[in-house]
Design an enzyme around this catalytic site. Structure first.
Site, PDB file in Angstrom:
ATOM      1  N   HIS A   3     -12.416   5.673  -3.105  1.00 30.33           N
ATOM      2  CA  HIS A   3     -12.755   4.561  -1.946  1.00 30.33           C
ATOM      3  C   HIS A   3     -14.147   4.932  -1.299  1.00 30.33           C
ATOM      4  O   HIS A   3     -14.421   4.250  -0.324  1.00 30.33           O
ATOM      5  CB  HIS A   3     -11.937   4.297  -1.070  1.00 30.33           C
TER       6      HIS A   3
ATOM      7  N   ARG B 158     -22.782   0.285  13.325  1.00 35.73           N
ATOM      8  CA  ARG B 158     -23.801   1.502  13.424  1.00 35.73           C
ATOM      9  C   ARG B 158     -24.914   1.504  12.267  1.00 35.73           C
ATOM     10  O   ARG B 158     -24.685   0.498  11.250  1.00 35.73           O
ATOM     11  CB  ARG B 158     -22.761   2.838  13.257  1.00 35.73           C
TER      12      ARG B 158
ATOM     13  N   GLU C 246      -3.143  -6.249   2.701  1.00 40.62           N
ATOM     14  CA  GLU C 246      -4.160  -7.315   2.187  1.00 40.62           C
ATOM     15  C   GLU C 246      -4.161  -7.295   0.422  1.00 40.62           C
ATOM     16  O   GLU C 246      -3.789  -6.292  -0.201  1.00 40.62           O
ATOM     17  CB  GLU C 246      -5.708  -7.148   2.359  1.00 40.62           C
TER      18      GLU C 246
ATOM     19  N   LYS D 166      -9.743  -4.145  12.846  1.00 39.93           N
ATOM     20  CA  LYS D 166      -9.956  -4.679  11.752  1.00 39.93           C
ATOM     21  C   LYS D 166      -9.329  -6.141  11.625  1.00 39.93           C
ATOM     22  O   LYS D 166      -9.620  -7.241  11.293  1.00 39.93           O
ATOM     23  CB  LYS D 166      -9.408  -3.976  10.400  1.00 39.93           C
TER      24      LYS D 166
END
Length: 726
Positions: free
Chosen positions: A271, A329, A236, A150
């Site tokens: 989430h 994917r 973040e 990430k």
């Protein structure tokens, strides 16, 4: 960035973007023909996955004449995906890459499809396949590695001009250093594993005081889900009102890349997505086109080949969007894009892996999107929404699914009689519908959901029906906090009609009667003057945290002739006189299954119901009526419980599902308030905090860290509970 236009629900025309063009040209037009010398068709395939995605891949492979081999673990030995192919091989884990590759080599298989999850985004495994001479149906290992990290992916996106969320993506990982970055960014912040996905290893931190505890929890869950390296965290800025909008991209080895529209996946819990739809609602065309362009730029920046999804956070308050991550994917929700583009993305994967060019240009795809309307996917999960969406597991005692058509599709991994195991993700099926516009698609989705009948475990189907009726959802006011924002409406208790209780009583009565002659017989032992009245008492099964029992409903049946009854329904919460229904004709429909069907002619309506008794717990009765599911508990007479010595252990906390104890948060003898965290458990690789249902003193902690518990196992006993149990 552009702002959202609240009334733009559909992509109408292509509006030229005024934003800077991508730094490199994007090729979207395949040549008229392929270079056939470089095309090597796939002839045999190993599907390195399980459940519905393994079955879905196998269907397309069979249609293309590809011989398939599936894999199964001990838990999945009797699964549908193990049965779908004459070639099915056993292994100890779907994460054992070396064993999977050796099986492919041993059986002369030339290609491998990883599906989603497990090893699908593992670049080391993809490279090992290539090194072993097995084609990996997915992107190049290098592209997978760069997008899978990430932190590295955000560096690449910044360099390519794709906007990213402000945050820290570095290697300094001590608690103090990460806390300092969070303070600099300013709370709320989002902690997320660099290997994250599916909502695992992710926590929202709202204040400095809770930072360390949330970081510890996120790291523990990430290690369990992703293994070594999963504990490395990103910090973040958390967008307060975010939408989750993603773009389906597809690229070939010749530099062509297309976007097959976007999907809005904002309706989530834990989430994790519940509903996905395309096109995204309330999105202006300029922003839509810009999302597509940025997604293609992202894919080409890493030399991507195959199917991928570029995920963005879209800020509802500013209209700006930011790159979040790329899933290298096929996504769970890929059928939504297939519905609105008229494509088979698994077929595309096979063709691109064989060396073919993309079948469609960007212009051709956009024409199809304009013609094919809107599509929505609902994930059918084994979970209990009323208990915080706790996962569930168990046998599918009874299963009826909606009728499928060109516009109604079901991708499922289970049939009636199968067991949904706690060892893996609890998704039972995906229901995908298409309509000429979004509003039509929502109505068709609700109608299809009303056809579902599931008994044996908890599901989210009733919750999904309520979601379809939510005015805010219908108007497209979606965001990732949608469920919490509209919780009161979505979890409002429903009123159960008298006819439901009447049908339940009639169903029990019919089940207890032996077949009669052509003219029937009165209730009892055959004599009209002998007892011909039967009483039943029910409570509605309730899964919320209310301390009081549901009200008792009593039904009295009096049979006056062949299938002819008088019915009285009285409620303990009502001061009104009992509801009496006279001359009711009720006809049972013979059935060899556990489900009993009853047709009853009430004074103003004809009602058909399906009734299912749980074989393992006959006091549990499920009624499906007029598209709604009602779970009832048959109350036993007081003398019955006394005779058997049945006694409820009050003031105790039990495991809501099969689980592993991660840690106890309290000590024996400690006084706790209602809502205090007691135990942290893990099930299906998700952490769940078990909180105290009351104020009291902890008498006993029944289990220690690492213990494996069955559903219903007592975890914590309070002082007054132990006294009651002695």
């Amino acid at each position: 960035m552009r702002f959202l236009k609240r009334h733009s629900h559909r992509l109408r025309t292509v509006v030229p973007s005024s934003r800077p063009s991508p730094r490199r040209p994007i090729s979207t037009h395949p040549a008229a023909s392929n270079d056939t010398t470089s095309i090597v068709p796939i002839k045999s395939l190993l599907i390195a996955n399980r459940g519905e995605i393994a079955l879905r891949i196998a269907r397309t492979a069979a249609s293309m004449g590809i011989r398939t081999t599936t894999l199964y673990t001990d838990v999945d030995a009797s699964s549908q995906h193990a049965k779908c192919s004459p070639n099915s091989l056993a292994l100890n884990s779907y994460l054992n890459g070396a064993h999977i590759i050796s099986l492919a080599q041993k059986h002369g298989i030339d290609a491998l499809h990883p599906g989603y999850g497990f090893l699908s985004e593992n670049p080391t495994f993809a490279q090992a396949c290539e090194d072993a001479g097995i084609r990996f149906v997915g992107p190049p290992p290098k592209a997978m590695e760069e997008m899978g990290d990430k932190a590295r992916s955000k560096e690449i996106m910044n360099a390519a001009g794709v906007p990213c969320v402000p945050g820290y993506h570095g290697s300094e990982q001590s608690v103090e250093q990460l806390r300092a970055h969070a303070q600099k960014i300013k709370y709320p912040v989002l902690l997320k594993s660099v290997k994250g996905g599916g909502g695992k290893g992710m926590r929202i931190v709202k204040s400095d005081e809770e930072f360390e505890a949330q970081l510890r929890s996120a790291r523990q869950e990430a290690r369990a889900s992703f293994g070594d390296g999963g504990e490395v965290m990103l910090v973040e800025k958390y967008v307060v009102r975010p939408r989750h909008v993603e773009v389906q991209v597809f690229a070939d080895r010749y530099g062509n890349c297309v976007a097959l529209g976007e999907r809005d996946c904002s309706v989530q819990r834990r989430h994790q997505k519940i509903l996905e739809e395309s096109p995204a609602p309330v999105l202006d065309d300029v922003t839509r086109k810009d999302l597509w362009d940025k997604a293609r730029t992202a894919a080409l920046a890493v030399g991507y080949v195959g199917a991928g999804t570029v995920e963005f956070i879209l800020d509802k308050d500013t209209g700006e969007f930011y790159f979040m991550e790329m899933n290298t994917r096929l996504q769970v929700e890929h059928p939504v894009s297939e519905m609105v583009t008229g494509t088979d993305l698994v077929e595309w994967q096979f063709r691109v892996a064989a060396g073919e060019r993309l079948p469609l240009t960007q212009d051709e795809i956009e024409e199809r999107i304009l013609e094919r309307g809107a599509a929505i996917e609902a994930r059918i999960y084994a979970e209990n929404p009323e208990k915080g969406f706790f996962p569930d597991s168990g046998k599918l005692v009874h299963l009826v699914t909606p009728k499928t058509s060109e516009d109604v599709r079901i991708d499922a991994g289970f049939v009636e009689g199968d067991t949904v195991s706690e060892a893996y993700d609890g998704m039972i099926a995906k229901l995908i519908v298409r309509g000429r516009d979004r509003e039509t698609a929502i109505r068709k989705l609700e109608l299809a959901l009303r056809e579902y009948e599931v008994v044996g475990l908890s599901t989210n189907i009733e919750f999904l029906k309520r979601l379809c009726r939510s005015q805010a959802f219908i108007e497209g006011e979606v965001e990732t906090g949608f469920i919490d924002k509209w919780r009161e409406e979505l979890f409002q208790p429903k009123h159960v009609s008298d006819e439901v209780f009447a049908q339940a009583a009639l169903g029990l009565l019919h089940s207890s009667q032996s077949p009669s002659g052509p003219h029937g017989k009165p209730l009892g032992f055959g004599e009209a003057a002998v007892q011909n009245t039967r009483k039943f008492a029910f409570r509605v099964k309730r899964d919320d945290d209310a301390e009081t029992k549901p009200d008792l409903v009593q039904v009295e049946l009096t049979q006056s002739g062949n299938n002819l009854y008088s019915i009285s329904v009285s409620r303990s919460d009502s001061s009104e006189t009992p509801q009496v229904l006279e001359n009711i004709v009720s006809e049972p429909v013979s059935s060899a299954s556990a489900a009993k069907k009853i047709t009853t002619f009430f004074p103003l309506s004809r009602i058909e119901s399906t009734l299912v008794q749980d074989p393992a717990a006959p006091e549990k009765l499920t009624v499906f009526q007029l598209g709604e599911k009602t779970e009832l508990v048959l109350e036993q007479p007081g003398w019955f419980e006394k005779a058997l010595g049945l006694k409820e252990i009050a003031a105790s906390v039990v495991a809501p599902m099969p689980c592993k104890i991660l840690r106890n948060e309290v000590e024996e003898g400690q006084e706790v308030e209602k809502g205090t965290p007691l135990v942290v458990i893990e099930s299906m690789k998700m952490e769940t905090v078990i909180r105290s249902p009351q104020k009291g003193v902890v008498k006993k902690l029944a289990h220690k860290e690492g213990d494996i518990c069955k559903a219903g196992t007592v975890l914590v006993l309070f002082e007054d509970a132990e006294a009651a149990a002695e």
